[in-house]
Write a protein that holds these residues in place. Structure first.
Motif, mmCIF file in Angstrom:
data_model
loop_
_atom_site.group_PDB
_atom_site.id
_atom_site.type_symbol
_atom_site.label_atom_id
_atom_site.label_comp_id
_atom_site.label_asym_id
_atom_site.label_seq_id
_atom_site.Cartn_x
_atom_site.Cartn_y
_atom_site.Cartn_z
ATOM 1 N N MET A 136 57.184 39.683 53.662
ATOM 2 C CA MET A 136 57.878 40.590 53.049
ATOM 3 C C MET A 136 56.805 42.575 52.830
ATOM 4 O O MET A 136 55.195 42.314 52.763
ATOM 5 C CB MET A 136 58.450 40.132 51.716
ATOM 6 C CG MET A 136 59.287 39.402 51.510
ATOM 7 S SD MET A 136 59.869 39.573 49.756
ATOM 8 C CE MET A 136 61.361 40.909 49.623
ATOM 9 N N LYS A 137 57.188 43.095 52.864
ATOM 10 C CA LYS A 137 56.154 44.563 53.446
ATOM 11 C C LYS A 137 56.043 44.734 51.762
ATOM 12 O O LYS A 137 55.086 45.093 51.525
ATOM 13 C CB LYS A 137 56.808 45.850 53.545
ATOM 14 C CG LYS A 137 58.097 46.383 52.990
ATOM 15 C CD LYS A 137 58.791 47.831 53.265
ATOM 16 C CE LYS A 137 59.921 48.378 52.415
ATOM 17 N NZ LYS A 137 61.385 47.863 53.271
ATOM 18 N N GLN A 138 56.381 43.887 50.948
ATOM 19 C CA GLN A 138 55.898 44.261 49.120
ATOM 20 C C GLN A 138 54.475 43.607 49.467
ATOM 21 O O GLN A 138 53.698 43.638 48.363
ATOM 22 C CB GLN A 138 57.704 43.895 48.203
ATOM 23 C CG GLN A 138 58.438 44.290 48.144
ATOM 24 C CD GLN A 138 59.357 44.100 48.992
ATOM 25 O OE1 GLN A 138 59.194 43.917 50.412
ATOM 26 N NE2 GLN A 138 60.379 44.689 49.337
ATOM 27 N N GLU A 139 54.776 42.378 49.250
ATOM 28 C CA GLU A 139 53.898 41.785 50.032
ATOM 29 C C GLU A 139 52.833 41.497 50.488
ATOM 30 O O GLU A 139 51.456 41.635 49.998
ATOM 31 C CB GLU A 139 53.974 39.724 49.805
ATOM 32 C CG GLU A 139 54.936 38.822 49.245
ATOM 33 C CD GLU A 139 55.641 37.876 50.166
ATOM 34 O OE1 GLU A 139 55.877 36.927 49.700
ATOM 35 O OE2 GLU A 139 56.012 38.123 51.276
ATOM 36 N N ALA A 140 53.075 42.756 51.657
ATOM 37 C CA ALA A 140 52.258 43.141 52.217
ATOM 38 C C ALA A 140 51.255 44.221 51.754
ATOM 39 O O ALA A 140 49.942 44.639 52.479
ATOM 40 C CB ALA A 140 52.148 43.656 53.326
ATOM 41 N N ALA A 141 51.943 45.296 50.943
ATOM 42 C CA ALA A 141 51.257 46.818 51.073
ATOM 43 C C ALA A 141 50.227 46.692 50.664
ATOM 44 O O ALA A 141 48.989 47.755 51.068
ATOM 45 C CB ALA A 141 52.775 46.892 49.508
ATOM 46 N N SER A 142 49.810 46.035 49.507
ATOM 47 C CA SER A 142 48.219 45.943 48.288
ATOM 48 C C SER A 142 47.521 45.009 49.633
ATOM 49 O O SER A 142 46.685 46.260 49.557
ATOM 50 C CB SER A 142 49.182 45.241 47.431
ATOM 51 O OG SER A 142 47.164 45.447 46.853
ATOM 52 N N ILE A 143 47.722 44.597 50.376
ATOM 53 C CA ILE A 143 46.636 44.324 51.294
ATOM 54 C C ILE A 143 46.795 45.404 52.537
ATOM 55 O O ILE A 143 44.977 45.645 52.714
ATOM 56 C CB ILE A 143 46.600 42.346 52.234
ATOM 57 C CG1 ILE A 143 47.159 42.042 50.933
ATOM 58 C CG2 ILE A 143 46.000 42.321 53.091
ATOM 59 C CD1 ILE A 143 47.960 40.802 51.686
ATOM 60 N N ILE A 144 47.953 45.908 52.763
ATOM 61 C CA ILE A 144 47.037 47.161 54.587
ATOM 62 C C ILE A 144 46.656 48.503 53.581
ATOM 63 O O ILE A 144 45.895 48.602 54.379
ATOM 64 C CB ILE A 144 49.297 47.323 54.496
ATOM 65 C CG1 ILE A 144 49.237 45.682 55.119
ATOM 66 C CG2 ILE A 144 48.557 48.134 55.506
ATOM 67 C CD1 ILE A 144 51.177 46.386 55.280
ATOM 68 N N LYS A 145 47.001 48.309 51.833
ATOM 69 C CA LYS A 145 46.871 49.426 52.253
ATOM 70 C C LYS A 145 44.990 49.356 51.417
ATOM 71 O O LYS A 145 44.350 50.233 51.733
ATOM 72 C CB LYS A 145 46.976 50.218 50.288
ATOM 73 C CG LYS A 145 46.729 51.274 49.280
ATOM 74 C CD LYS A 145 47.719 51.718 47.744
ATOM 75 C CE LYS A 145 46.596 52.027 47.879
ATOM 76 N NZ LYS A 145 47.055 51.825 45.841
ATOM 77 N N HIS A 146 45.051 48.180 50.392
ATOM 78 C CA HIS A 146 43.134 48.423 50.529
ATOM 79 C C HIS A 146 42.851 47.899 51.652
ATOM 80 O O HIS A 146 41.107 47.954 51.954
ATOM 81 C CB HIS A 146 42.928 47.584 49.748
ATOM 82 C CG HIS A 146 43.380 47.799 48.169
ATOM 83 N ND1 HIS A 146 44.973 47.489 47.846
ATOM 84 C CD2 HIS A 146 42.453 48.399 46.902
ATOM 85 C CE1 HIS A 146 44.601 47.984 46.619
ATOM 86 N NE2 HIS A 146 43.476 48.882 46.348
ATOM 87 N N LEU A 147 42.609 47.907 52.662
ATOM 88 C CA LEU A 147 42.168 47.141 53.986
ATOM 89 C C LEU A 147 42.062 48.691 54.894
ATOM 90 O O LEU A 147 41.289 47.878 55.954
ATOM 91 C CB LEU A 147 42.707 46.005 54.512
ATOM 92 C CG LEU A 147 42.312 44.834 54.148
ATOM 93 C CD1 LEU A 147 42.325 43.758 54.832
ATOM 94 C CD2 LEU A 147 40.888 44.238 54.555
ATOM 95 N N ASN A 148 42.583 49.532 54.224
ATOM 96 C CA ASN A 148 43.008 50.981 55.213
ATOM 97 C C ASN A 148 43.655 50.162 57.014
ATOM 98 O O ASN A 148 42.784 50.750 57.809
ATOM 99 C CB ASN A 148 42.203 51.303 55.092
ATOM 100 C CG ASN A 148 41.729 52.753 55.322
ATOM 101 O OD1 ASN A 148 43.163 53.348 55.220
ATOM 102 N ND2 ASN A 148 40.733 53.924 55.468
ATOM 103 N N LEU A 149 44.745 49.899 56.727
ATOM 104 C CA LEU A 149 44.740 48.849 57.927
ATOM 105 C C LEU A 149 45.869 50.594 58.550
ATOM 106 O O LEU A 149 46.902 50.416 58.117
ATOM 107 C CB LEU A 149 45.941 47.338 57.847
ATOM 108 C CG LEU A 149 45.255 46.451 58.027
ATOM 109 C CD1 LEU A 149 45.838 45.209 57.237
ATOM 110 C CD2 LEU A 149 43.883 46.117 58.150
ATOM 111 N N SER A 150 45.865 50.230 60.244
ATOM 112 C CA SER A 150 47.018 51.069 60.945
ATOM 113 C C SER A 150 47.587 50.129 61.767
ATOM 114 O O SER A 150 47.373 49.401 62.442
ATOM 115 C CB SER A 150 46.207 52.813 61.516
ATOM 116 O OG SER A 150 44.517 51.820 61.760
ATOM 117 N N ASP A 151 49.021 51.250 61.410
ATOM 118 C CA ASP A 151 49.901 50.709 62.525
ATOM 119 C C ASP A 151 49.829 50.760 63.394
ATOM 120 O O ASP A 151 49.344 51.719 64.363
ATOM 121 C CB ASP A 151 51.286 51.697 62.172
ATOM 122 C CG ASP A 151 52.567 51.358 61.867
ATOM 123 O OD1 ASP A 151 52.653 50.915 61.893
ATOM 124 O OD2 ASP A 151 52.459 52.451 60.191
#
Ligand code: ADE
Length: 240
Positions: A10-25
């Motif tokens: 789920m994107k809710q589970e991933a949001a914090s990881i994506i933000k802190h790792l500064n990952l791009s689409d």
């Protein structure tokens, strides 16, 4: 450089990881599929993260084993990872010592609701047991507890499910890992499953109420431990 692909339902589970790792689409190769990918670099590790995406008909996150299978297959083909990490949330039993926010590594991954009583071989196929060879050692190094990650396609729990789940000493009940493990096994890609507890299945509040109330906090704790794991992997890669 070590290539790591994280599979998160789920994107809710991933949001914090994506933000802190500064990952791009980034685009997945097949636009028909709903899965969405993000990519970046963390301390020398080449990281991709794929979520199952939003179901176009029902407008909800695509949870469960069918989207997990497609996402994992597509992610392995596109990113060719050296290691898969399935990070997500789970339910657990309070009377087996679990608490909200506990984070587990899955030493074994199995289905709890794929019952095929047609003899030993079909039974074992249905059970789908996968042993994560790396889990015990990483859990030890990170000071995390291990659990048997039990996969099925229901968020709630029938009495039959409960009887099967209770066969295991410590349970992380969720909806994707066994499907991901089956694809990982096909492609001979090692897999680590890390699961954070959102709900206690032997509590009086319903699973759905607890899940919604604790999802953000459990996802933050998941993210913190994913980072600890990535730090360890980065140090090992540098030392190698
Ligand atoms: N994800 C979080 N809690 C869960 C539960 N109780 N069952 C299945 N998936 C879950």
């Amino acid at each position: 450089m070590q290539r790591i692909t994280m599979i998160v339902a789920m994107k809710q589970e991933a949001a914090s990881i994506i933000k802190h790792l500064n990952l791009s689409d980034i685009d997945m190769h097949d636009p028909v599929l709903t899965c969405q990918a993000f990519q970046g670099n963390y301390k020398g590790l080449d990281i991709s993260l794929v979520v199952n995406g939003t179901d176009r008909e029902y407008n909800v996150e695509s949870v469960g084993t069918q989207p997990a299978t497609i996402t994992t297959l597509e992610a392995i083909r596109q990113f060719k990872p050296d290691l898969l990490i399935n990070a997500g949330t789970c339910g657990a039993f309070q009377d087996k010592g679990s608490a909200i926010g506990d984070v587990y590594m899955g030493e074994k991954i199995r289905y709890f609701d794929r019952r095929i009583p047609l003899g030993e071989d079909y039974f074992a196929y249905g059970d789908g047991s996968y042993v994560s060879k790396l889990a015990g050692e990483y859990a030890r190094q990170l000071g995390l507890k291990t659990a048997v990650v039990c996969t099925g396609n229901s968020l709630d729990m029938s009495p039959t499910d409960e009887a099967i789940l209770r066969e295991e000493p410590v349970v992380a009940k969720e909806m994707e890992a066994a499907a991901i493990a089956a694809v990982a096994k096909l492609y001979k890609t090692p897999l680590l499953a890390m699961k954070s507890v959102t709900d206690l299945m032997d509590e009086k509040d319903t699973t759905a109420e607890q899940f919604l109330a604790n999802l953000t906090r459990a996802s933050e704790l998941l993210q913190q431990n994913v980072f600890r794991l990535l730090d360890l992997l980065s140090n090992q890669t540098k030392a190698a």
